[in-house]
Motif scaffolding. Structure first.
Motif, PDB file in Angstrom:
ATOM      1  N   VAL A 108      55.733  37.539  46.147  1.00 33.19           N
ATOM      2  CA  VAL A 108      54.405  37.121  46.939  1.00 33.19           C
ATOM      3  C   VAL A 108      55.132  36.142  48.016  1.00 33.19           C
ATOM      4  O   VAL A 108      55.268  35.154  47.815  1.00 33.19           O
ATOM      5  CB  VAL A 108      53.530  37.374  46.112  1.00 33.19           C
ATOM      6  CG1 VAL A 108      52.579  36.479  47.438  1.00 33.19           C
ATOM      7  CG2 VAL A 108      52.627  37.849  45.709  1.00 33.19           C
ATOM      8  N   ILE A 109      55.099  36.825  49.298  1.00 33.94           N
ATOM      9  CA  ILE A 109      55.219  35.581  50.758  1.00 33.94           C
ATOM     10  C   ILE A 109      53.732  35.081  50.894  1.00 33.94           C
ATOM     11  O   ILE A 109      52.414  35.928  51.281  1.00 33.94           O
ATOM     12  CB  ILE A 109      55.758  36.118  51.494  1.00 33.94           C
ATOM     13  CG1 ILE A 109      57.000  36.665  51.306  1.00 33.94           C
ATOM     14  CG2 ILE A 109      55.509  35.042  52.676  1.00 33.94           C
ATOM     15  CD1 ILE A 109      57.671  36.851  52.427  1.00 33.94           C
ATOM     16  N   GLN A 119      56.860  33.849  45.910  1.00 33.25           N
ATOM     17  CA  GLN A 119      56.989  33.739  44.869  1.00 33.25           C
ATOM     18  C   GLN A 119      57.562  34.496  44.263  1.00 33.25           C
ATOM     19  O   GLN A 119      56.628  35.535  44.194  1.00 33.25           O
ATOM     20  CB  GLN A 119      55.438  32.884  44.318  1.00 33.25           C
ATOM     21  CG  GLN A 119      54.901  33.139  42.776  1.00 33.25           C
ATOM     22  CD  GLN A 119      53.265  32.150  42.524  1.00 33.25           C
ATOM     23  OE1 GLN A 119      52.925  31.892  43.646  1.00 33.25           O
ATOM     24  NE2 GLN A 119      53.079  32.757  41.332  1.00 33.25           N
ATOM     25  N   ALA A 120      58.245  34.932  43.201  1.00 31.27           N
ATOM     26  CA  ALA A 120      58.922  35.871  42.506  1.00 31.27           C
ATOM     27  C   ALA A 120      57.896  36.291  41.462  1.00 31.27           C
ATOM     28  O   ALA A 120      57.291  35.325  41.305  1.00 31.27           O
ATOM     29  CB  ALA A 120      59.787  35.663  41.924  1.00 31.27           C
ATOM     30  N   ASP A 174      58.757  42.072  35.908  1.00 28.44           N
ATOM     31  CA  ASP A 174      59.115  43.217  35.725  1.00 28.44           C
ATOM     32  C   ASP A 174      60.710  42.389  35.486  1.00 28.44           C
ATOM     33  O   ASP A 174      61.396  43.591  35.823  1.00 28.44           O
ATOM     34  CB  ASP A 174      59.172  43.645  37.148  1.00 28.44           C
ATOM     35  CG  ASP A 174      57.946  44.138  37.184  1.00 28.44           C
ATOM     36  OD1 ASP A 174      57.433  44.618  35.985  1.00 28.44           O
ATOM     37  OD2 ASP A 174      57.766  44.726  37.841  1.00 28.44           O
ATOM     38  N   ALA A 175      60.947  41.118  35.404  1.00 27.91           N
ATOM     39  CA  ALA A 175      62.041  40.614  35.299  1.00 27.91           C
ATOM     40  C   ALA A 175      62.736  41.203  34.275  1.00 27.91           C
ATOM     41  O   ALA A 175      62.244  41.289  33.258  1.00 27.91           O
ATOM     42  CB  ALA A 175      62.477  38.964  35.659  1.00 27.91           C
TER      43      ALA A 175
END
Length: 81
Positions: free
Chosen positions: A8-9, A72-73, A77-78
């Motif tokens: 998210v930006i 913000q990563a 799902d990583a």
């Protein structure tokens, strides 16, 4: 196989407008050559600006890119295969 980055930006655009003599969305849009709706969408996080617009915003507000926009990563799902 490569994975697409997800996240998210967020931005401080609204805050910066008010710090700059309570600049309106319309005034900012005119300075950038975009519509007021574009500014509203960026502020709401519904639209990410092009790099050109992002760098123009840093010039207008005399700030660094990472002070105006934050990434913000989404780590949920990583490392899934």
């Amino acid at each position: 196989m490569s994975k697409k980055a997800k996240g998210v930006i967020s931005n401080q655009l609204r805050k910066k407008r008010f710090e700059k003599d309570e600049m309106t969305q319309q005034e900012l849009a005119k300075a950038l050559g975009v519509t007021r709706q574009t500014i509203a969408a960026i502020e709401a996080g519904k639209y990410s600006p092009s790099l050109e617009v992002a760098f123009c915003l840093t010039d207008i507000f005399d700030t660094q890119l990472d002070e105006l926009f934050q990434w913000q990563a989404n780590d949920s799902d990583a490392d899934k295969d």
